[in-house]
Design a protein around this motif. Sequence first.
Motif, PDB file in Angstrom:
ATOM      1  N   SER A 141       1.173  -1.698   0.256  1.00  9.81           N
ATOM      2  CA  SER A 141      -0.115   0.352  -0.125  1.00  9.81           C
ATOM      3  C   SER A 141       0.542   0.623  -0.074  1.00  9.81           C
ATOM      4  O   SER A 141       0.495   2.286  -0.497  1.00  9.81           O
ATOM      5  CB  SER A 141      -0.984   0.433   1.323  1.00  9.81           C
ATOM      6  OG  SER A 141      -1.849  -1.099   1.367  1.00  9.81           O
ATOM      7  N   TYR A 142       2.093   1.284   0.899  1.00 14.20           N
ATOM      8  CA  TYR A 142       3.164   2.366   1.122  1.00 14.20           C
ATOM      9  C   TYR A 142       3.950   2.624  -0.105  1.00 14.20           C
ATOM     10  O   TYR A 142       4.072   4.008  -0.162  1.00 14.20           O
ATOM     11  CB  TYR A 142       2.624   2.917   2.217  1.00 14.20           C
ATOM     12  CG  TYR A 142       1.904   2.586   3.831  1.00 14.20           C
ATOM     13  CD1 TYR A 142       0.771   3.188   3.406  1.00 14.20           C
ATOM     14  CD2 TYR A 142       2.244   1.397   4.623  1.00 14.20           C
ATOM     15  CE1 TYR A 142       0.059   3.108   4.249  1.00 14.20           C
ATOM     16  CE2 TYR A 142       0.517   1.414   5.420  1.00 14.20           C
ATOM     17  CZ  TYR A 142      -0.116   2.633   5.635  1.00 14.20           C
ATOM     18  OH  TYR A 142      -0.771   1.914   6.377  1.00 14.20           O
ATOM     19  N   SER A 143       4.150   1.553  -0.260  1.00 12.99           N
ATOM     20  CA  SER A 143       5.699   1.761  -1.074  1.00 12.99           C
ATOM     21  C   SER A 143       5.848   0.512  -2.087  1.00 12.99           C
ATOM     22  O   SER A 143       6.807  -0.209  -2.042  1.00 12.99           O
ATOM     23  CB  SER A 143       6.979   1.896  -0.488  1.00 12.99           C
ATOM     24  OG  SER A 143       7.225   1.046   0.482  1.00 12.99           O
ATOM     25  N   PRO A 144       4.563   0.540  -2.736  1.00 13.88           N
ATOM     26  CA  PRO A 144       4.749  -0.743  -3.763  1.00 13.88           C
ATOM     27  C   PRO A 144       5.638  -0.774  -4.966  1.00 13.88           C
ATOM     28  O   PRO A 144       6.034   0.293  -5.712  1.00 13.88           O
ATOM     29  CB  PRO A 144       3.291  -0.565  -4.088  1.00 13.88           C
ATOM     30  CG  PRO A 144       3.070   0.589  -4.184  1.00 13.88           C
ATOM     31  CD  PRO A 144       3.069   1.343  -3.229  1.00 13.88           C
ATOM     32  N   PRO A 145       6.265  -1.659  -6.002  1.00 15.11           N
ATOM     33  CA  PRO A 145       6.721  -2.127  -6.241  1.00 15.11           C
ATOM     34  C   PRO A 145       6.288  -1.414  -7.771  1.00 15.11           C
ATOM     35  O   PRO A 145       5.295  -1.883  -7.981  1.00 15.11           O
ATOM     36  CB  PRO A 145       7.647  -3.369  -6.037  1.00 15.11           C
ATOM     37  CG  PRO A 145       6.365  -3.977  -6.451  1.00 15.11           C
ATOM     38  CD  PRO A 145       5.995  -3.272  -4.904  1.00 15.11           C
ATOM     39  N   LYS A 146       7.019  -1.169  -8.485  1.00 11.54           N
ATOM     40  CA  LYS A 146       6.503  -0.553 -10.150  1.00 11.54           C
ATOM     41  C   LYS A 146       5.850  -2.284 -11.076  1.00 11.54           C
ATOM     42  O   LYS A 146       4.690  -2.099 -11.612  1.00 11.54           O
ATOM     43  CB  LYS A 146       7.457  -0.570 -10.842  1.00 11.54           C
ATOM     44  CG  LYS A 146       8.594   0.595 -10.316  1.00 11.54           C
ATOM     45  CD  LYS A 146       9.232   1.606 -10.656  1.00 11.54           C
ATOM     46  CE  LYS A 146      10.414   2.698 -10.871  1.00 11.54           C
ATOM     47  NZ  LYS A 146      11.130   2.842 -11.955  1.00 11.54           N
TER      48      LYS A 146
END
Length: 225
Positions: A141-146
Amino acid sequence: MRIVLVGPPGAGKGTQAAFLAKNLSIPHISTGDLFRSNINQKTELGKLAKSYMDAGNLVPDEVTIGMARDRMEQPDAANGFLLDGFPRNVSQAESLDQALKADGVELDAVLDLEVPEGEVVKRIAGRRICRKDSSHVFHESYSPPKKKGVCDVCGGELYQRDDDTEETVRKRLEVYHTQTEPIIDYYRAQGLVVTISALGKVDEVTKRAMEALQRKDDEDDRDDA
């Protein structure tokens, strides 16, 4: 200041402890670091702790207390310290009080980082680690991978650690509520607890914590006047 930092898993205690210790110019003393340092240096307490750990047993409170006390008596802790991960229960809190009293000092504040249980589960269960390099950490949610399931940095597979599953997180929360949370009431009875919300950006929480600790310090100064 002499501070104990408490809060549920996922509250960001380690991150906040590092920032607060730097801002207050006091050492950050964590249980994990204490054990690693004593075991690596092969101190008597370290050897004792390792013997329990190698046997698959819990390290007795008195051994942990001994390590903490030795660390708190180091020169860099003369003007204060920030305890992170200790005490974990009321028995340890009582032992800590006795040790500090014997040394002629006392705690100034217990900083309670408050986070809703649903947010704790979301923070931890959403975490994904790279198999190639565990320092590469993402969050759904906060820092998803591309690309889902793939590390942006090295292309390694992202996975969820066994202790990050929702079921495990809820079990960890249950242990926290049963064993650690009671120390908040223990310290509240001594007028030491300062509770802040641990929601928001890291720097926002740090600012909130610093302001709360300053207010506590000012109040104590007025009471002593």
